[in-house]
Design a protein around this motif. Structure first.
Motif, short mmCIF file in Angstrom:
data_model
loop_
_atom_site.label_atom_id
_atom_site.label_comp_id
_atom_site.label_asym_id
_atom_site.label_seq_id
_atom_site.Cartn_x
_atom_site.Cartn_y
_atom_site.Cartn_z
N UNK A 224 -1.07 -8.57 3.68
CA UNK A 224 -0.99 -7.21 3.15
C UNK A 224 0.31 -7.04 2.35
N UNK A 225 1.39 -7.61 2.88
CA UNK A 225 2.68 -7.52 2.20
C UNK A 225 2.70 -8.40 0.94
N UNK A 226 2.14 -9.60 1.03
CA UNK A 226 2.13 -10.50 -0.13
C UNK A 226 1.35 -9.88 -1.29
N UNK A 227 0.21 -9.28 -1.00
CA UNK A 227 -0.57 -8.65 -2.08
C UNK A 227 0.18 -7.46 -2.68
N UNK A 228 0.83 -6.68 -1.83
CA UNK A 228 1.59 -5.53 -2.34
C UNK A 228 2.73 -5.99 -3.25
N UNK A 229 3.40 -7.08 -2.82
CA UNK A 229 4.54 -7.56 -3.60
C UNK A 229 4.12 -8.09 -4.96
N UNK A 230 2.82 -8.38 -5.13
CA UNK A 230 2.32 -8.89 -6.42
C UNK A 230 1.99 -7.77 -7.40
N UNK A 231 2.23 -6.52 -6.99
CA UNK A 231 1.89 -5.39 -7.86
C UNK A 231 3.09 -4.97 -8.71
N UNK A 232 2.86 -4.92 -10.01
CA UNK A 232 3.92 -4.41 -10.88
C UNK A 232 3.86 -2.88 -10.87
N UNK A 233 5.03 -2.27 -10.74
CA UNK A 233 5.04 -0.81 -10.63
C UNK A 233 5.85 -0.18 -11.75
N UNK A 234 5.43 1.02 -12.13
CA UNK A 234 6.20 1.80 -13.10
C UNK A 234 7.46 2.32 -12.42
N UNK A 235 8.51 2.64 -13.18
CA UNK A 235 9.73 3.17 -12.57
C UNK A 235 9.43 4.42 -11.74
N UNK A 236 10.02 4.50 -10.57
CA UNK A 236 9.84 5.69 -9.73
C UNK A 236 8.63 5.65 -8.82
N UNK A 237 7.76 4.66 -9.02
CA UNK A 237 6.58 4.54 -8.17
C UNK A 237 6.93 3.65 -6.98
N UNK A 238 6.79 4.21 -5.79
CA UNK A 238 7.13 3.45 -4.57
C UNK A 238 6.08 2.40 -4.25
N UNK A 239 6.48 1.49 -3.34
CA UNK A 239 5.56 0.48 -2.82
C UNK A 239 5.20 0.86 -1.38
N UNK A 240 3.91 0.98 -1.11
CA UNK A 240 3.42 1.37 0.22
C UNK A 240 2.66 0.20 0.85
N UNK A 241 2.95 -0.09 2.11
CA UNK A 241 2.25 -1.19 2.80
C UNK A 241 1.86 -0.73 4.20
N UNK A 242 0.57 -0.78 4.46
CA UNK A 242 0.02 -0.25 5.72
C UNK A 242 -1.00 -1.26 6.26
N UNK A 243 -0.52 -2.37 6.84
CA UNK A 243 -1.42 -3.45 7.24
C UNK A 243 -2.17 -3.15 8.54
N UNK A 244 -3.30 -3.85 8.70
CA UNK A 244 -3.91 -3.84 10.03
C UNK A 244 -3.13 -4.80 10.92
N UNK A 245 -3.44 -4.77 12.20
CA UNK A 245 -2.73 -5.64 13.15
C UNK A 245 -3.48 -6.96 13.30
N UNK A 246 -3.79 -7.59 12.17
CA UNK A 246 -4.57 -8.82 12.17
C UNK A 246 -6.05 -8.52 12.28
N UNK A 247 -6.87 -9.52 12.05
CA UNK A 247 -8.32 -9.34 12.17
C UNK A 247 -8.72 -9.33 13.64
N UNK A 248 -9.62 -8.41 14.01
CA UNK A 248 -9.95 -8.27 15.44
C UNK A 248 -10.71 -9.47 15.99
N UNK A 249 -10.45 -9.78 17.25
CA UNK A 249 -11.21 -10.82 17.97
C UNK A 249 -12.00 -10.13 19.06
N UNK A 250 -13.17 -10.65 19.34
CA UNK A 250 -13.98 -10.09 20.43
C UNK A 250 -13.47 -10.56 21.77
N UNK A 251 -13.16 -9.59 22.62
CA UNK A 251 -12.79 -9.91 24.00
C UNK A 251 -13.72 -9.07 24.87
#
Ligand SMILES: [Zn+2]
Length: 304
Positions: A224-251
């Motif tokens: 999630x962070x790597x993809x966000x870091x690949x985004x070019x942003x205009x001046x003043x536009x923040x970078x937002x990162x809100x990842x999941x806690x990994x892919x779920x496993x069945x338990x």
């Protein structure tokens, strides 16, 4: 590129020099609270509003600066799946009102972001032939959220360029600032084939620039962070990162997300170092994950 207008940032009501902390998941936490699998979370806006309010309160108590409304699937095509398309405006107003009432009881300013997800109507081929129609769909939802008192719109889990642009145009037409995040799979693209740099380019040339662009959900904190870091942003536009806690496993009968609060704290530190100034968690993120990120932001989260 067309000249852009910047709507007054709602973030000026917070400590604007600090990294901002959004909340964690809505869906997975409602599942944990008893929402049956396969039932739309928006059903609980009228059936179990106290459960949604309790989650908002828990995230505020954990240190969130921004909480997202329970309206991710509250666009008319999604609501139509359970016969509620005619209630689009009512349900969105309710979602916003629930969150608004939760933050008003906080001892510090907390903003309400109106969650807007994709329609999924045409995730693979995009919405290219019907962007104008999609603007109307999203504008109906966002008008309801505005009536309930949101501070800005958060377009999340965006899939196609056409829908992302349509949703941004809808926010602009309703007169609200917006954040836009997309979710990328293992190959670094959405199900519609959109890459992170292509997603960032969607907002160039729009009349109003986003407050922030970035990623949510994806396949865990690192991607999630790597993809966000690949985004070019205009001046003043923040970078937002809100990842999941990994892919779920069945338990047993449960889906368990592997990343705990400690790993989300490590993610928060790495994200701040990569220039992210809005953090949060998506699927699997509970109040404890948010509280762990709050501690990191309080130690490392000054922007200047
Ligand atoms: Zn998610």
């Amino acid at each position: 590129m067309a000249a852009m207008t910047m709507i007054v940032s709602p973030f000026s009501r917070l400590d604007d020099d600090s990294v901002l902390l959004a909340d964690g998941a809505m869906g997975t936490n409602l599942l944990a609270a008893g929402l049956p699998a396969g039932v739309a979370p928006e059903r609980w806006l009228t059936e179990r509003p106290e459960a949604i309010a309790a989650l908002h309160h828990a995230f505020v108590a954990a240190g969130s600066d921004v909480v997202l409304t329970c309206s991710f699937g509250a666009n008319a095509p999604r609501l139509a799946l359970w016969g509620a398309a005619m209630r689009t405006r009512e349900l969105n107003r309710l979602a916003a009102d629930l969150a608004r009432r939760a933050v008003e009881r906080a001892s510090r300013p907390v903003l309400v972001a109106g969650s807007v997800g994709p329609t999924w109507r045409d995730a693979v081929s995009g919405y290219a032939s019907a962007e104008d129609e999609a603007v109307g769909v999203f504008a109906e939802q966002i008008a309801g959220l505005k009536a309930g008192g949101i501070d800005f719109v958060w377009l999340e889990t965006m899939v196609s360029a056409a829908e992302a642009r349509a949703a941004a145009r809808a926010a602009i037409s309703v007169g609200l600032p917006y954040v836009a995040t997309a979710s990328f799979g293992a190959g670094g693209t959405t199900p519609a084939g959109l890459s992170a740099p292509q997603f960032a380019a969607v907002f160039e040339g729009l009349e109003v620039a986003p407050l922030a662009i970035g990623t949510n959900c994806c396949e865990g904190p690192d991607t999630t962070l790597a993809c966000a870091a690949a985004m070019e942003r205009l001046p003043g536009v923040r970078l937002a990162v809100k990842p999941n806690c990994g892919l779920p496993r069945s338990v047993g009968e449960d889906a368990v997300h592997p990343e705990g609060p400690g790993s989300m704290a490590r993610f928060a530190k790495a994200a701040i170092e990569r220039g992210a100034t809005i953090l949060g968690g998506c699927c699997g993120a509970e109040p404890a994950h948010v509280a762990a990120m709050r501690q990191v932001i309080d130690r490392h989260g000054r922007r200047s």
